[in-house]
Each structure stands twice: as structure tokens, then as C-alpha cells.
Design a protein around this motif. Structure first.
Motif, PDB file in Angstrom:
ATOM      1  N   GLU A 111     -53.705   7.032 -14.140  1.00 19.59           N
ATOM      2  CA  GLU A 111     -54.666   7.807 -13.349  1.00 19.59           C
ATOM      3  C   GLU A 111     -54.794   7.122 -11.995  1.00 19.59           C
ATOM      4  O   GLU A 111     -55.018   5.913 -11.919  1.00 19.59           O
ATOM      5  CB  GLU A 111     -56.018   7.862 -14.054  1.00 19.59           C
ATOM      6  CG  GLU A 111     -56.961   8.862 -13.423  1.00 19.59           C
ATOM      7  CD  GLU A 111     -58.232   9.057 -14.249  1.00 19.59           C
ATOM      8  OE1 GLU A 111     -58.431  10.172 -14.765  1.00 19.59           O
ATOM      9  OE2 GLU A 111     -59.018   8.105 -14.347  1.00 19.59           O
ATOM     10  N   VAL A 112     -54.623   7.885 -10.939  1.00 24.14           N
ATOM     11  CA  VAL A 112     -54.515   7.334  -9.587  1.00 24.14           C
ATOM     12  C   VAL A 112     -55.534   8.026  -8.684  1.00 24.14           C
ATOM     13  O   VAL A 112     -55.727   9.242  -8.794  1.00 24.14           O
ATOM     14  CB  VAL A 112     -53.081   7.586  -9.044  1.00 24.14           C
ATOM     15  CG1 VAL A 112     -52.940   7.129  -7.609  1.00 24.14           C
ATOM     16  CG2 VAL A 112     -52.060   6.875  -9.927  1.00 24.14           C
ATOM     17  N   PRO A 113     -56.213   7.282  -7.780  1.00 25.62           N
ATOM     18  CA  PRO A 113     -57.108   7.947  -6.826  1.00 25.62           C
ATOM     19  C   PRO A 113     -56.341   8.973  -6.004  1.00 25.62           C
ATOM     20  O   PRO A 113     -55.196   8.735  -5.618  1.00 25.62           O
ATOM     21  CB  PRO A 113     -57.600   6.800  -5.938  1.00 25.62           C
ATOM     22  CG  PRO A 113     -57.349   5.559  -6.709  1.00 25.62           C
ATOM     23  CD  PRO A 113     -56.163   5.829  -7.574  1.00 25.62           C
ATOM     24  N   VAL A 114     -56.967  10.124  -5.751  1.00 23.14           N
ATOM     25  CA  VAL A 114     -56.287  11.171  -4.986  1.00 23.14           C
ATOM     26  C   VAL A 114     -55.971  10.680  -3.569  1.00 23.14           C
ATOM     27  O   VAL A 114     -54.987  11.079  -2.961  1.00 23.14           O
ATOM     28  CB  VAL A 114     -57.135  12.467  -5.000  1.00 23.14           C
ATOM     29  CG1 VAL A 114     -58.331  12.363  -4.080  1.00 23.14           C
ATOM     30  CG2 VAL A 114     -56.291  13.679  -4.698  1.00 23.14           C
ATOM     31  N   LYS A 115     -56.785   9.752  -3.063  1.00 21.91           N
ATOM     32  CA  LYS A 115     -56.572   9.191  -1.719  1.00 21.91           C
ATOM     33  C   LYS A 115     -56.002   7.777  -1.884  1.00 21.91           C
ATOM     34  O   LYS A 115     -56.647   6.782  -1.580  1.00 21.91           O
ATOM     35  CB  LYS A 115     -57.899   9.184  -0.960  1.00 21.91           C
ATOM     36  CG  LYS A 115     -57.864   8.604   0.441  1.00 21.91           C
ATOM     37  CD  LYS A 115     -57.199   9.488   1.453  1.00 21.91           C
ATOM     38  CE  LYS A 115     -57.410   8.915   2.861  1.00 21.91           C
ATOM     39  NZ  LYS A 115     -56.531   9.475   3.868  1.00 21.91           N
ATOM     40  N   PHE A 116     -54.771   7.684  -2.384  1.00 22.76           N
ATOM     41  CA  PHE A 116     -54.173   6.361  -2.628  1.00 22.76           C
ATOM     42  C   PHE A 116     -53.468   5.804  -1.388  1.00 22.76           C
ATOM     43  O   PHE A 116     -52.970   4.687  -1.398  1.00 22.76           O
ATOM     44  CB  PHE A 116     -53.212   6.398  -3.824  1.00 22.76           C
ATOM     45  CG  PHE A 116     -52.053   7.347  -3.677  1.00 22.76           C
ATOM     46  CD1 PHE A 116     -50.937   6.998  -2.928  1.00 22.76           C
ATOM     47  CD2 PHE A 116     -52.077   8.598  -4.276  1.00 22.76           C
ATOM     48  CE1 PHE A 116     -49.870   7.870  -2.790  1.00 22.76           C
ATOM     49  CE2 PHE A 116     -51.009   9.481  -4.137  1.00 22.76           C
ATOM     50  CZ  PHE A 116     -49.901   9.109  -3.387  1.00 22.76           C
ATOM     51  N   GLY A 117     -53.430   6.595  -0.315  1.00 21.53           N
ATOM     52  CA  GLY A 117     -52.803   6.141   0.923  1.00 21.53           C
ATOM     53  C   GLY A 117     -53.387   6.888   2.103  1.00 21.53           C
ATOM     54  O   GLY A 117     -54.327   7.682   1.948  1.00 21.53           O
ATOM     55  N   ALA A 118     -52.845   6.649   3.300  1.00 26.93           N
ATOM     56  CA  ALA A 118     -53.329   7.339   4.498  1.00 26.93           C
ATOM     57  C   ALA A 118     -53.004   8.834   4.433  1.00 26.93           C
ATOM     58  O   ALA A 118     -53.852   9.679   4.696  1.00 26.93           O
ATOM     59  CB  ALA A 118     -52.714   6.707   5.745  1.00 26.93           C
ATOM     60  N   ILE A 119     -51.752   9.157   4.083  1.00 26.00           N
ATOM     61  CA  ILE A 119     -51.302  10.549   3.901  1.00 26.00           C
ATOM     62  C   ILE A 119     -50.563  10.595   2.563  1.00 26.00           C
ATOM     63  O   ILE A 119     -49.335  10.586   2.505  1.00 26.00           O
ATOM     64  CB  ILE A 119     -50.350  11.003   5.034  1.00 26.00           C
ATOM     65  CG1 ILE A 119     -50.879  10.631   6.417  1.00 26.00           C
ATOM     66  CG2 ILE A 119     -50.084  12.514   4.924  1.00 26.00           C
ATOM     67  CD1 ILE A 119     -51.975  11.510   6.959  1.00 26.00           C
ATOM     68  N   PRO A 120     -51.319  10.622   1.435  1.00 27.77           N
ATOM     69  CA  PRO A 120     -50.677  10.503   0.122  1.00 27.77           C
ATOM     70  C   PRO A 120     -50.008  11.800  -0.324  1.00 27.77           C
ATOM     71  O   PRO A 120     -50.503  12.895  -0.063  1.00 27.77           O
ATOM     72  CB  PRO A 120     -51.853  10.163  -0.799  1.00 27.77           C
ATOM     73  CG  PRO A 120     -53.049  10.773  -0.135  1.00 27.77           C
ATOM     74  CD  PRO A 120     -52.788  10.730   1.346  1.00 27.77           C
ATOM     75  N   PHE A 121     -48.864  11.660  -0.992  1.00 25.85           N
ATOM     76  CA  PHE A 121     -48.214  12.810  -1.608  1.00 25.85           C
ATOM     77  C   PHE A 121     -47.440  12.356  -2.843  1.00 25.85           C
ATOM     78  O   PHE A 121     -47.454  11.169  -3.201  1.00 25.85           O
ATOM     79  CB  PHE A 121     -47.332  13.584  -0.611  1.00 25.85           C
ATOM     80  CG  PHE A 121     -46.164  12.825  -0.032  1.00 25.85           C
ATOM     81  CD1 PHE A 121     -44.881  13.043  -0.486  1.00 25.85           C
ATOM     82  CD2 PHE A 121     -46.347  11.925   1.024  1.00 25.85           C
ATOM     83  CE1 PHE A 121     -43.786  12.377   0.062  1.00 25.85           C
ATOM     84  CE2 PHE A 121     -45.254  11.254   1.581  1.00 25.85           C
ATOM     85  CZ  PHE A 121     -43.978  11.479   1.093  1.00 25.85           C
ATOM     86  N   PHE A 122     -46.813  13.292  -3.539  1.00 27.08           N
ATOM     87  CA  PHE A 122     -46.053  12.931  -4.740  1.00 27.08           C
ATOM     88  C   PHE A 122     -44.766  13.721  -4.787  1.00 27.08           C
ATOM     89  O   PHE A 122     -44.669  14.823  -4.235  1.00 27.08           O
ATOM     90  CB  PHE A 122     -46.887  13.131  -6.025  1.00 27.08           C
ATOM     91  CG  PHE A 122     -47.327  14.542  -6.287  1.00 27.08           C
ATOM     92  CD1 PHE A 122     -46.538  15.415  -7.032  1.00 27.08           C
ATOM     93  CD2 PHE A 122     -48.545  15.015  -5.814  1.00 27.08           C
ATOM     94  CE1 PHE A 122     -46.949  16.716  -7.298  1.00 27.08           C
ATOM     95  CE2 PHE A 122     -48.968  16.321  -6.057  1.00 27.08           C
ATOM     96  CZ  PHE A 122     -48.165  17.169  -6.806  1.00 27.08           C
TER      97      PHE A 122
END
Length: 246
Positions: free
Chosen positions: A72-83
Motif C-alpha cells: 500500500e503506497v501513498p497516492v502522493k509518493f512523488g512530485a508527479i507520481p504515476f504507475f
């Protein structure tokens, strides 16, 4: 700080970019641990064309970037997060540095692992992007979720090229469906490229190195409560890997 950055020169050379990347990795390693492998980016010809760069680019993976299946990962894991759907191989021995074809590569692989990469685009709106700039931000390496190891075999070479990589959300809705050949014609060609690129700077792949082969799918942006599963249809047992965003 998870703040988008700007001011990176569109005239940056790949040599300058490599030095910036290495400095960034050195800074990141204080919190993210030791180097455990490498990632290839821009492994899709259409993406290369979009950024005006005619080859892949190399980033570095650090120990704490890699999470277990179901994380489970925070939705805001980076400046401009994507997957995106990716694939990992683990190096068995240094003979991989001489491999020139997928059939030769697979003899020097300890395992193949499903992988959802969770990169960070890092750059602010309006910041030009190029192959060197993408290299300078360590090809966006931030996090990734690893599935269970799959044992390689010679007859899997064909399956890796022909498999369908399918990404679905928590409701089973298909987000993307892409053939294995989307990465450089065959995903193991990314291993050949990584070994050759490392050799140019006097490096080499070593036993235990974890190699992220690049994105099969277009970037997707996470939403709170979203869960994503990627299945590799056509590999033995149709292996999969999942992540949840909170």
C-alpha cells in the motif's frame, strides 16, 4: 520535498546528465539505501520519438525503492507520481555482460519477476523533457512493487516476446493491454542494452543485480483507494503483481 522541479537546460548533454544522475543517486542513497540494480527507460520506439532520443536511458535502483507484492503506497509518493507495468529480471552471473540475444540473456538470469513501477516525473509543467533531462532525474526511479520470482527456462524466451501484459483496476476494468514485444521488440533486449551502456562507463552487471526493463504501458496516474493488478498472460502460471494507493 515532492515538489516539481524546473530550470533544467534543454541543451543538456547525456554526459552532463549522467553526472547529475550520479550526484542525485548519491544524495538519495542516504535515505534509500545501497544500489541494487538498474532501470531502462525510453524502451518503446514511440516514446523515444516523442522525446527526440533514439536510444533507451539508464537509471539506478536503490534498496528501499523496492516493495513487496500487495504493498500500500501513498497516492502522493512523488512530485508527479504515476504507475506503469514493467518487468524485472535478477542477474545470475556475469556472463550476462557478453549476451547479445534474448536466448543468450536467459541463460544468465536467476529469476523473472512481475513489477509495477511507481516512477516520479519530477518536472514542473513547462519544463522541456529530453533523453538527457530524463537521465538527469535518474529516469524517475522512485518506487516499485515486485511480484513472486518466476524461474526462467530456454522455452520462456518465446513466451516473453508473445505474452500479453494486462493492467486492471480494483473493479477488473482493463486499463491497458500490451504485447511483450513492446519493449525493444523483446523485453530481454533491454538487458543487452543495459549491459552495453554500463560497459561504456567502465561498469558491468553483477550477480544479484535487479534490472527493470522498462514500461509496457502508457503512464497512469493514481487516485486514492485505487488498486492495480498487472498480469503477464502467456508466462507460466500467468503471474501477477498488485499495488494499492491510499
Amino acid at each position: 520535498a515532492k515538489q516539481p522541479t524546473s530550470g533544467l537546460s534543454k541543451d543538456m548533454t547525456i554526459e552532463e546528465a549522467s553526472r547529475i544522475r550520479d550526484g542525485l543517486v548519491s544524495e538519495l542513497s542516504a535515505s534509500q539505501g545501497k544500489v541494487v540494480g538498474y532501470k531502462a527507460g525510453l524502451t518503446n520506439p514511440a516514446v523515444q520519438k516523442r522525446f527526440g532520443h533514439n536510444s533507451p536511458v539508464r537509471g539506478v535502483l536503490l534498496e528501499k525503492m523496492l516493495l513487496d507484492d500487495g504493498a500500500e503506497v501513498p497516492v502522493k509518493f512523488g512530485a508527479i507520481p504515476f504507475f506503469e507495468a514493467d518487468l524485472v529480471v535478477v542477474v545470475k552471473d556475469e556472463g550476462i555482460n557478453q549476451a547479445k540475444t534474448p536466448a543468450e540473456v536467459i541463460k544468465h538470469i536467476a529469476s523473472i519477476r512481475p513489477f509495477i513501477e511507481l516512477p516520479d516525473l519530477v518536472t514542473a509543467k513547462g519544463q522541456p523533457l529530453s533523453g538527457p533531462i530524463i537521465t538527469s532525474i535518474n529516469v524517475g526511479a522512485r518506487l516499485g512493487v515486485l511480484g513472486k520470482p518466476v524461474a526462467p527456462s530456454p522455452d520462456m524466451v518465446d513466451a516473453l516476446g508473445k505474452m500479453m501484459v494486462v493492467m486492471r483496476d480494483q473493479d477488473g476494468k482493463e486499463l491497458a493491454k500490451v504485447p511483450g514485444a513492446a519493449i525493444l521488440g523483446h523485453p530481454l533486449n533491454a538487458v543487452v542494452w543495459l549491459a552495453e551502456d554500463l560497459a561504456k562507463s567502465g561498469g558491468k552487471l553483477r550477480a544479484g543485480d535487479i534490472l527493470s526493463l522498462g514500461s509496457f504501458t502508457p503512464p497512469n496516474f493514481p487516485k486514492p483507494g485505487m488498486a492495480v493488478t498487472v498480469t503477464y498472460e502467456g508466462l507460466p502460471g500467468n503471474p501477477s503483481v498488485s499495488v494499492r494507493f491510499k
